[in-house]
Design an enzyme around this catalytic site. Structure first.
Site, PDB file in Angstrom:
ATOM      1  N   ASP A  28       0.859  -1.186   0.000  1.00  0.00           N
ATOM      2  CA  ASP A  28       0.000   0.000   0.000  1.00  0.00           C
ATOM      3  C   ASP A  28       0.894   1.233   0.000  1.00  0.00           C
ATOM      4  O   ASP A  28       1.436   1.609   1.033  1.00  0.00           O
ATOM      5  CB  ASP A  28      -0.914  -0.002   1.231  1.00  0.00           C
ATOM      6  CG  ASP A  28      -1.750   1.289   1.266  1.00  0.00           C
ATOM      7  OD1 ASP A  28      -2.683   1.379   2.092  1.00  0.00           O
ATOM      8  OD2 ASP A  28      -1.471   2.214   0.480  1.00  0.00           O
ATOM      9  N   HIS A  85      -5.156  12.049  13.411  1.00  0.00           N
ATOM     10  CA  HIS A  85      -6.157  11.985  12.350  1.00  0.00           C
ATOM     11  C   HIS A  85      -7.382  11.165  12.758  1.00  0.00           C
ATOM     12  O   HIS A  85      -8.437  11.278  12.128  1.00  0.00           O
ATOM     13  CB  HIS A  85      -5.571  11.350  11.084  1.00  0.00           C
ATOM     14  CG  HIS A  85      -4.489  12.161  10.466  1.00  0.00           C
ATOM     15  ND1 HIS A  85      -4.666  13.459  10.033  1.00  0.00           N
ATOM     16  CD2 HIS A  85      -3.190  11.879  10.233  1.00  0.00           C
ATOM     17  CE1 HIS A  85      -3.516  13.923   9.554  1.00  0.00           C
ATOM     18  NE2 HIS A  85      -2.615  12.988   9.662  1.00  0.00           N
ATOM     19  N   ASP A 145       3.120  18.622  13.674  1.00  0.00           N
ATOM     20  CA  ASP A 145       3.162  17.627  12.596  1.00  0.00           C
ATOM     21  C   ASP A 145       2.792  18.338  11.288  1.00  0.00           C
ATOM     22  O   ASP A 145       2.068  19.340  11.316  1.00  0.00           O
ATOM     23  CB  ASP A 145       2.121  16.541  12.913  1.00  0.00           C
ATOM     24  CG  ASP A 145       2.151  15.386  11.897  1.00  0.00           C
ATOM     25  OD1 ASP A 145       2.623  14.304  12.261  1.00  0.00           O
ATOM     26  OD2 ASP A 145       1.692  15.609  10.761  1.00  0.00           O
ATOM     27  N   HIS A 164       0.925  17.381   8.979  1.00  0.00           N
ATOM     28  CA  HIS A 164      -0.448  17.103   8.514  1.00  0.00           C
ATOM     29  C   HIS A 164      -1.437  17.749   9.479  1.00  0.00           C
ATOM     30  O   HIS A 164      -1.151  17.899  10.669  1.00  0.00           O
ATOM     31  CB  HIS A 164      -0.713  15.604   8.470  1.00  0.00           C
ATOM     32  CG  HIS A 164       0.157  14.869   7.499  1.00  0.00           C
ATOM     33  ND1 HIS A 164       1.380  14.350   7.857  1.00  0.00           N
ATOM     34  CD2 HIS A 164      -0.001  14.596   6.192  1.00  0.00           C
ATOM     35  CE1 HIS A 164       1.932  13.756   6.802  1.00  0.00           C
ATOM     36  NE2 HIS A 164       1.112  13.908   5.771  1.00  0.00           N
ATOM     37  N   ASP A 202       7.416  15.086  10.606  1.00  0.00           N
ATOM     38  CA  ASP A 202       7.398  15.133   9.144  1.00  0.00           C
ATOM     39  C   ASP A 202       7.402  16.588   8.665  1.00  0.00           C
ATOM     40  O   ASP A 202       7.405  16.854   7.475  1.00  0.00           O
ATOM     41  CB  ASP A 202       6.185  14.375   8.608  1.00  0.00           C
ATOM     42  CG  ASP A 202       4.924  14.621   9.421  1.00  0.00           C
ATOM     43  OD1 ASP A 202       3.959  13.853   9.280  1.00  0.00           O
ATOM     44  OD2 ASP A 202       4.889  15.586  10.224  1.00  0.00           O
ATOM     45  N   TYR A 214       8.866  10.539   8.936  1.00  0.00           N
ATOM     46  CA  TYR A 214       9.099   9.363   8.096  1.00  0.00           C
ATOM     47  C   TYR A 214      10.499   9.285   7.516  1.00  0.00           C
ATOM     48  O   TYR A 214      10.874   8.268   6.936  1.00  0.00           O
ATOM     49  CB  TYR A 214       8.026   9.319   7.000  1.00  0.00           C
ATOM     50  CG  TYR A 214       6.675   9.396   7.626  1.00  0.00           C
ATOM     51  CD1 TYR A 214       5.942  10.590   7.646  1.00  0.00           C
ATOM     52  CD2 TYR A 214       6.171   8.307   8.346  1.00  0.00           C
ATOM     53  CE1 TYR A 214       4.742  10.679   8.312  1.00  0.00           C
ATOM     54  CE2 TYR A 214       4.971   8.393   9.011  1.00  0.00           C
ATOM     55  CZ  TYR A 214       4.262   9.587   9.001  1.00  0.00           C
ATOM     56  OH  TYR A 214       3.082   9.671   9.684  1.00  0.00           O
TER      57      TYR A 214
HETATM   58  C1  LIG Z   1      -0.937  11.176  13.076  1.00  0.00           C
HETATM   59  O1  LIG Z   1      -0.370  10.536  11.966  1.00  0.00           O
HETATM   60  C2  LIG Z   1       0.796  11.111  11.613  1.00  0.00           C
HETATM   61  C3  LIG Z   1       0.672  11.665  10.225  1.00  0.00           C
HETATM   62  O2  LIG Z   1      -0.025  12.892  10.273  1.00  0.00           O
HETATM   63  O3  LIG Z   1       1.976  11.908   9.803  1.00  0.00           O
HETATM   64  C4  LIG Z   1      -0.056  10.667   9.315  1.00  0.00           C
HETATM   65  C5  LIG Z   1      -0.002  11.138   7.899  1.00  0.00           C
HETATM   66  C6  LIG Z   1      -0.881  10.280   6.997  1.00  0.00           C
HETATM   67  C7  LIG Z   1      -0.549  10.593   5.583  1.00  0.00           C
HETATM   68  C8  LIG Z   1      -1.396   9.835   4.627  1.00  0.00           C
HETATM   69  N1  LIG Z   1      -0.917  10.154   3.307  1.00  0.00           N
HETATM   70  C9  LIG Z   1      -1.910   9.833   2.270  1.00  0.00           C
HETATM   71  C10 LIG Z   1      -1.318  10.248   0.942  1.00  0.00           C
HETATM   72  C11 LIG Z   1      -2.383  10.307  -0.073  1.00  0.00           C
HETATM   73  N2  LIG Z   1      -1.777  10.744  -1.333  1.00  0.00           N
HETATM   74 ZN   LIG Z   2       2.075  13.920   9.720  1.00  0.00          ZN
END
Ligand SMILES: COCC(O)(O)CCCCCNCCCN
Ligand SMILES: [Zn+2]
Length: 663
Positions: free
Chosen positions: A20, A135, A172, A174, A265, A305
């Site tokens: 994935d 999230h 973060d 996001h 990140d 990451y």
């Molecule tokens: C609390 O979780 C930590 C986080 O915010 O880093 C999770 C990020 C999920 C990022 C998901 N990407 C989907 C890409 C779609 N093209």
């Molecule tokens: Zn994040």
């Protein structure tokens, strides 16, 4: 009081079991490299290790619904195919037979941290957890998150400890939309998040992630979103948002607890964030929060990451929580236009809810950059493996000097607890003595004044050699003492001294245009003295007794100037008769240690020696006590500071708060 570290390798015991591209970045090694870096650097040994525990169902139900919990409870018994199908109903998540167990540990770790901080067993701490949390929503997993660790921790803190005000800072990259949904109508939880947004073409593409989502009903004003509409944001962009958006509001809110959704990140090298802020910036972000809530700061890991960037940033955070001096901020420059637009928009959107933003310039002065066309960035388009490898220098080693705080006092004065008395070395270099006599003592044989000045020289030299971190000196003639230190420090070629004078009185006369000394004076009136560009008077109608006015000046002017000036020494001068409260004074003494690797020298006039012990507490790293919820600053003061800020913009780029500012 120590710093808690909560980690258990059990939380590495789940991973992605199928292909994935959206989820493959979230690997167990994120936790192991972070913890191992803390161990290798010796930081883990200085922390108080607290065991994890599983959260109870009741605790999970503080935020999540029974239906959702019942669904997740079934995952340990699912086959890989069933896990895969189960995950498909959510956005960007995966499950594993062990992920429910780990999700309960992640929540439990956050709650253990909150318990130990709020029960006063530790001052602050960090929980290294996965799965992350910000999230996940009441009824859904999302973005690698199963349970919302930080949202549950906030609710738990309110319920168990009766807290009335909790601040969540989400750095973060996001948007923690899950946290926003939990608290958007709740004025007791102030949620701040910055996040890569690019006008919603970045995941999760939500309109409610934009700056105009300010909260709902009773919660209006208590949700602050700072969208990053471009990648490549730098340390300057991050610090500008802290100084011009988060910190003034956080001090007005006066939280009883600070929870950090600590995602890394947002740091350089991360494939998700694609930002340029370097790991040492997290030392500064952490430091700037540590005088809120009496220092009760709980950092809970979210994303991150790039394993190198992540582990370095985690170490920077923990080392600052431990009280070690911050690295000097490397080559700060102007925030970028896009960041300034975001700052302008979010200050404008919140101008009615926070008096510290009351004067935010309205948006008519410029057009918000057009929302670029282009489809949402989907995974697979350029997975993180395709991204060009980014390199950055290893953060400088941060070593705490052998002596933290030295005190230069008169012989009969008692040395404050924890400080090391500086013996006024009588063996003063005769050349220096001659110079001091000539420059400051008009040749009079006042041996006591001479030994005081020579003591100051010794203090600054010991700081320069990193033998001591910071110091305080009780002097008879504070203006002479200030001039003496300025002259001595600026003799060395690449030394710079930031002089912060609190209270009225004439600034030192020997400030030159050569930008080796910058004087910021916070007082009640314009002094008659002709001011050079490097002597900046901030006038408050009610002087330094005005807590809101001083805090407004600290974040709107003093810290941005200080960061841009990047001094090698901070000289904090308490002018005689300044009505600054001990609380505000301690906030200043604490905050200013973010500069000059913590080399702060505090000068106190003989007659004010009652503030010696509170000063010593702050210099020793004690968090300053909360100031209480702040009143609105005086409109006249706000206008005067705004005018001063606009006048200084030509020379100081970190003072900008709108894109139009560069006009
Ligand atoms: C609390 O979780 C930590 C986080 O915010 O880093 C999770 C990020 C999920 C990022 C998901 N990407 C989907 C890409 C779609 N093209
Ligand atoms: Zn994040």
């Amino acid at each position: 009081m120590g710093t808690a570290l909560i980690y258990d390798e059990e939380m590495t015991s789940y991973k992605l079991l199928w292909d994935d591209p959206e989820c493959e970045v979230e690997v167990p090694e994120r936790l192991t490299v972070s913890y191992e870096a803390l161990v290798r650097s010796g930081l883990a040994d200085h922390c108080v290790s607290i065991p994890v525990r599983e959260a109870t169902e009741e605790e999970i139900l503080l935020i999540h619904s029974e239906e959702y919990l019942e669904k997740v409870k079934k995952t340990p018994h699912m086959s890989v195919q069933e896990l895969k199908d189960f995950a498909l109903q959510f956005n960007a998540v995966y499950f594993h037979p062990n992920s429910y167990h780990c999700a309960k540990l992640a929540v439990g770790a956050a709650l253990q941290l909150v318990d130990h901080v709020l029960m006063g067993k530790v001052r602050n701490g960090m929980a290294l957890v996965r799965p992350p949390g910000h999230h996940s929503m009441r009824d859904a997993a999302c973005g690698f998150c199963t349970f919302n660790n930080v949202a549950i921790a906030a609710q738990y803190a309110k319920q168990k400890y009766g807290l009335k005000r909790v601040l969540i800072v989400d750095w973060d990259i996001h948007h923690g939309q899950g946290v926003q949904y939990c608290f958007e109508d709740d004025p007791s939880v102030l949620y701040f998040s910055w996040h890569r947004y690019e006008h919603s073409i970045f995941w999760p593409h939500l309109p409610e992630s934009d700056y105009d989502a300010v909260g709902k009903d009773k919660g209006v004003g208590f949700n602050i979103n700072v969208p990053w509409n471009k990648v490549g944001m730098t340390n300057s962009d991050f610090l500008s948002v802290f100084c011009h958006v988060l910190l003034p509001v956080a001090y007005e809110f006066c939280p009883e607890l600070v929870l950090v959704s600590a995602g890394y990140d947002s740091g350089i090298g991360d494939p998700e964030g694609e930002m340029c802020a370097t790991p040492d910036i997290f030392a500064h972000l952490t430091h700037l929060l540590m005088n809120l809530a009496g220092g009760k700061v709980c950092a809970v890991l979210e994303g991150g990451y790039n394993l190198t960037s992540l582990s370095q940033s985690v170490c920077q955070t923990v080392q600052t929580l431990l009280g070690d001096p911050n690295p000097r901020p490397e080559n700060l420059r102007s925030p970028c236009q896009s960041a300034l637009e975001s700052i302008h928009c979010v200050r404008w959107a919140h101008r009615r809810y926070w008096s510290c933003l009351g004067h935010a310039a309205d948006l008519s002065s410029f057009q918000i950059s057009t929302k670029p066309s282009g489809s949402p960035k989907e995974a697979g388009e350029s997975t993180w493996k395709d991204k060009v490898a980014v390199v950055w220098p290893e953060p400088v080693k941060r070593v705490a000097p052998p002596v933290r705080t030295a005190a230069l006092l008169s012989d009969e004065a008692v040395c404050p607890e924890g400080c090391k008395r500086l013996a006024t070395s009588d063996k003063l270099d005769p050349r220096v003595a001659g110079k001091l006599r000539e420059n400051f003592l008009e040749g009079e044989g006042d041996s006591e004044a001479l030994s005081a000045l020579s003591g100051l020289i010794t203090l600054t030299e010991k700081m320069e050699k990193d033998e001591i971190l910071n110091g305080l000196a009780v002097v008879r003639d504070i203006t002479m003492a200030t001039a003496c230190v300025v002259q001595h420090v600026t003799m060395a070629p690449n030394n710079r001294v930031l002089v912060v004078c609190v209270g009225d009185g004439e600034a030192p006369s020997n400030i030159t245009e050569d930008r080796k000394a910058l004087v910021v004076r916070i007082g009640s009136r314009e002094t008659k003295q002709s001011k050079c560009k490097n002597d900046i008077p901030v006038c408050l109608k009610k002087g330094c007794a005005d807590v809101s006015g001083v805090i407004q000046a600290v974040f709107g002017l003093l810290l941005p100037l200080g960061y841009e000036f990047d001094p090698s020494l901070v000289l904090l001068v308490r002018m005689p008769g300044s009505e600054v409260s001990d609380g505000v004074w301690q906030q200043l003494t604490g905050l200013l240690q973010c500069l000059a690797q913590g080399h702060v020298l505090v000068l106190i006039q003989e007659c004010e020696k009652s503030c010696v012990s509170p000063t010593a507490c702050s210099l020793l790293g004690e968090p300053a006590p909360p100031l209480g919820q702040l009143q609105a600053p005086l409109p006249q003061d706000v206008e005067d500071m705004e005018r001063l800020r606009r006048k200084l913009l030509a020379d100081w780029t970190l003072l900008q708060t709108t894109a139009a500012d560069t006009g």
